[in-house]
Enzyme design. Structure first.
Site, PDB file in Angstrom:
ATOM      1  N   HIS A  19       0.840  -1.207   0.000  1.00  0.00           N
ATOM      2  CA  HIS A  19       0.000   0.000   0.000  1.00  0.00           C
ATOM      3  C   HIS A  19       0.876   1.258   0.000  1.00  0.00           C
ATOM      4  O   HIS A  19       0.612   2.209  -0.744  1.00  0.00           O
ATOM      5  CB  HIS A  19      -0.890   0.065   1.253  1.00  0.00           C
ATOM      6  CG  HIS A  19      -1.943  -0.978   1.346  1.00  0.00           C
ATOM      7  ND1 HIS A  19      -2.132  -1.718   2.482  1.00  0.00           N
ATOM      8  CD2 HIS A  19      -2.891  -1.386   0.461  1.00  0.00           C
ATOM      9  CE1 HIS A  19      -3.148  -2.546   2.298  1.00  0.00           C
ATOM     10  NE2 HIS A  19      -3.617  -2.370   1.082  1.00  0.00           N
ATOM     11  N   LYS A  43     -15.244  -8.164   4.779  1.00  0.00           N
ATOM     12  CA  LYS A  43     -14.058  -8.382   5.609  1.00  0.00           C
ATOM     13  C   LYS A  43     -14.366  -8.200   7.091  1.00  0.00           C
ATOM     14  O   LYS A  43     -15.210  -7.394   7.464  1.00  0.00           O
ATOM     15  CB  LYS A  43     -12.941  -7.404   5.220  1.00  0.00           C
ATOM     16  CG  LYS A  43     -12.397  -7.636   3.830  1.00  0.00           C
ATOM     17  CD  LYS A  43     -11.238  -6.719   3.545  1.00  0.00           C
ATOM     18  CE  LYS A  43     -10.672  -6.964   2.154  1.00  0.00           C
ATOM     19  NZ  LYS A  43      -9.512  -6.104   1.896  1.00  0.00           N
ATOM     20  N   ARG A  93      -2.128  -6.400  -8.070  1.00  0.00           N
ATOM     21  CA  ARG A  93      -0.996  -7.270  -7.788  1.00  0.00           C
ATOM     22  C   ARG A  93      -0.870  -8.392  -8.796  1.00  0.00           C
ATOM     23  O   ARG A  93       0.234  -8.856  -9.070  1.00  0.00           O
ATOM     24  CB  ARG A  93      -1.128  -7.878  -6.385  1.00  0.00           C
ATOM     25  CG  ARG A  93      -1.115  -6.870  -5.262  1.00  0.00           C
ATOM     26  CD  ARG A  93      -1.521  -7.500  -3.964  1.00  0.00           C
ATOM     27  NE  ARG A  93      -2.927  -7.924  -4.077  1.00  0.00           N
ATOM     28  CZ  ARG A  93      -3.618  -8.502  -3.117  1.00  0.00           C
ATOM     29  NH1 ARG A  93      -3.055  -8.759  -1.960  1.00  0.00           N
ATOM     30  NH2 ARG A  93      -4.883  -8.830  -3.294  1.00  0.00           N
ATOM     31  N   SER A 131      -3.232  -7.944   3.262  1.00  0.00           N
ATOM     32  CA  SER A 131      -3.451  -7.717   4.689  1.00  0.00           C
ATOM     33  C   SER A 131      -3.915  -9.001   5.369  1.00  0.00           C
ATOM     34  O   SER A 131      -3.508  -9.294   6.494  1.00  0.00           O
ATOM     35  CB  SER A 131      -4.484  -6.603   4.892  1.00  0.00           C
ATOM     36  OG  SER A 131      -3.988  -5.387   4.399  1.00  0.00           O
TER      37      SER A 131
END
Length: 164
Positions: A19, A43, A93, A131
């Site tokens: 990030h 999440k 990514r 994360s």
């Protein structure tokens, strides 16, 4: 010439070196980059919004054109309109991110045709960092020192210790 402002929205639970790389790179392209700590209903969070904002602020303190805000329980497009921002920064990514981010971009564009999405590809050394993975590694005592800043690692360890 009007100021070039971009919005980088995410859950940042926690902020990773990946990030930070995107934030640093975006801060070179735009006059101002606003980091919004958002809600992702899929999440489960480890950190509160305030804790995430504090962690991000500590990591971007050396970037004077970066500002961190709370975007809790908001649509990204609505926040962008409120802030008068028409460029969203997103990172990718891998091909899974491409598929997911393409859908997000299309939905955002349906909400507001004036919103553009600028994708920044992750540095290959951060391409496999998430994360969720970091939280999993830290939960079982693994080393995340190359994936997050020392302050973030310490906060993660404190949080995990408090849970277990």
């Amino acid at each position: 010439m009007p100021e070039k402002v971009a919005l980088y929205a995410g859950s940042f639970d926690p902020i990773t070196n990946g990030h930070l790389d995107i934030i640093r790179r975006a801060s070179k392209v735009f006059d101002k980059v606003i980091i919004a700590v958002m809600t992702n209903t899929t999440k489960k969070y480890l950190f509160t919004y305030g804790e995430k904002e504090d962690l991000i602020n500590s990591q971007v303190a050396n970037l004077p054109n970066v500002k961190v805000i709370d975007g809790k329980n908001r649509l990204t497009v609505d926040l962008a309109n409120e802030l008068k921002v028409d460029v969203l920064i997103r990172s990718m990514r891998n091909t899974n991110d491409f598929i997911y981010e393409s859908g997000v971009s299309q939905i955002n564009h349906l909400q507001d045709r004036n919103i553009e999405t600028l994708y920044l590809l992750s540095d290959p050394k951060y391409a496999n960092i998430s994360s969720s993975m970091i939280k999993e590694i830290i939960t079982f005592g693994g080393n995340v020192s190359q994936l997050v800043a020392p302050e973030v690692e310490n906060k993660l360890k404190q949080k995990i210790k408090g849970i277990h």
